[in-house]
Design an enzyme around this catalytic site. Structure first.
Site, PDB file in Angstrom:
ATOM      1  N   LYS A 241     -26.676  -4.634  19.220  1.00 39.20           N
ATOM      2  CA  LYS A 241     -27.176  -5.734  18.390  1.00 39.20           C
ATOM      3  C   LYS A 241     -26.684  -7.081  18.924  1.00 39.20           C
ATOM      4  O   LYS A 241     -27.251  -8.114  18.650  1.00 39.20           O
ATOM      5  CB  LYS A 241     -26.732  -5.554  16.935  1.00 39.20           C
ATOM      6  CG  LYS A 241     -27.138  -4.216  16.361  1.00 39.20           C
ATOM      7  CD  LYS A 241     -28.072  -4.392  15.179  1.00 39.20           C
ATOM      8  CE  LYS A 241     -28.885  -3.153  14.876  1.00 39.20           C
ATOM      9  NZ  LYS A 241     -28.102  -1.931  14.729  1.00 39.20           N
ATOM     10  N   SER A 242     -25.586  -7.070  19.632  1.00 38.36           N
ATOM     11  CA  SER A 242     -25.074  -8.333  20.168  1.00 38.36           C
ATOM     12  C   SER A 242     -24.987  -8.225  21.685  1.00 38.36           C
ATOM     13  O   SER A 242     -24.089  -8.729  22.319  1.00 38.36           O
ATOM     14  CB  SER A 242     -23.695  -8.634  19.591  1.00 38.36           C
ATOM     15  OG  SER A 242     -22.828  -7.560  19.863  1.00 38.36           O
TER      16      SER A 242
END
Ligand code: GLU
Length: 313
Positions: A241-242
């Site tokens: 997600k990052s």
């Protein structure tokens, strides 16, 4: 230091071992996927087995154009070469179709006309179809009767048990939009490719009981499973997600490989050397010790160095 000779590689322990790495082309290869790639490669090679790569390009809406090619280029830059031609799930619809027809014929799967809102009203789980308008595009689900429990012994995480009826319900095999569900495709392909050992991230631990149910329904063998910890950020989110924070650099693979080596709990001092990539990997194989793999579901990226340090011998 000179690269170890090929004869230094541990003797074949299980010539029948077949492992795989199965990325979804939804972005660049990030550190979390590198961990699964390196972990599955090391375990396959340490067993004297084969290591395959399968591109799981089943979900065109989520696919990033060019990502599959770039992921394969990155794997190559990291020296992780598949032993057989790379398989693309997008070309294997006929296999999934056959498996689905078999399940439908035997009444183990059914067309589901339930709407999203009807499912949401039932807590998101499907236990029985609610009467309503028939859709032109029904999903197909596997029937999961009450009392369906599945337990298995994970190679790293230990015993994992799930009441699939209560926790998952009847699950989708072909989506209402016509695309194949991951659960069906992965089971068909692992069997078709003769995979004996599935090594992947622990985010898929709770998918495994569904896959075992499907294997039983289709009369397919169940491979051994080993789920590696998933790297999480400071907030505990899965790293993908990052991902932008930690792309792996195909132009400079050694720092990422060393970090992945540490994340796999391996002794860091052995692998500080700067070597050509193939020599580094052969050396890693000599020093790899599966007993050091961290038996945990998540690993905070920030703690990687400390964890490796605490384990160092
Ligand atoms: N394609 C899945 C992913 O990238 C992995 C599937 C698997 O290893 O079973 O998360």
């Amino acid at each position: 230091m000179a690269a170890p000779a090929a004869t230094d590689v541990p003797a074949r322990a299980d010539a029948g071992y077949r492992g795989r790495f199965a990325p979804s082309p939804t972005g660049a290869l990030h550190f979390g996927s590198l961990l699964a790639a390196l972990g599955s490669w090391l375990l396959a090679r340490a067993a004297g087995g084969a290591w395959l790569v399968r591109v799981e390009d089943l979900d065109p809406p989520r696919e990033v154009p060019g990502a599959a090619r770039r992921q394969l280029e990155t794997l190559a830059a990291f020296g992780l070469h598949a032993d057989e031609p790379v398989v693309f799930q997008s070309a294997r619809g006929a296999l999934y179709e056959r498996a689905l027809a078999d399940l439908l014929e035997r009444g183990l799967a059914f067309a589901c006309h339930c709407s999203r809102s009807a499912l949401a009203a039932g807590g998101g789980l499907h236990h029985a179809c609610v009467a309503g308008a028939r859709r032109p595009d029904p999903a197909v689900r596997l029937r999961v009767p009450a009392g369906t429990q599945v337990a298995f012994d994970d190679g790293l995480q230990g015993r994992f048990a799930q009441d699939v009826h209560a926790q998952v319900g009847d699950f989708v095999l072909r989506r209402a939009d016509g695309y194949w569900a991951y659960q069906l495709a992965v089971v068909v392909d692992d069997a078709a490719q003769g995979i004996t050992d599935v090594v992947r991230g622990a985010d898929l631990l709770d998918s495994t009981p569904r896959q075992i149910l499907l294997q039983r329904a289709l009369g397919l063998p169940t491979p051994r499973y080993l789920h590696l910890p998933v790297i999480v950020d400071a907030e505990g989110h899965k790293l993908s997600k990052s991902m932008a924070a930690l792309p792996v650099d195909a132009a400079d693979p050694l720092p990422a490989l060393r970090a992945a080596w540490r994340a796999l709990g391996q002794a860091p001092h052995a692998m500080q050397a700067t070597l050509p990539i193939e020599a580094w990997l052969q050396r890693a194989l000599l020093h790899f010790d599966a007993r050091r793999l961290p038996a945990r579901a998540t690993l905070p990226f920030a703690a990687l160095h400390n964890i490796a340090g605490a384990n160092a011998v």
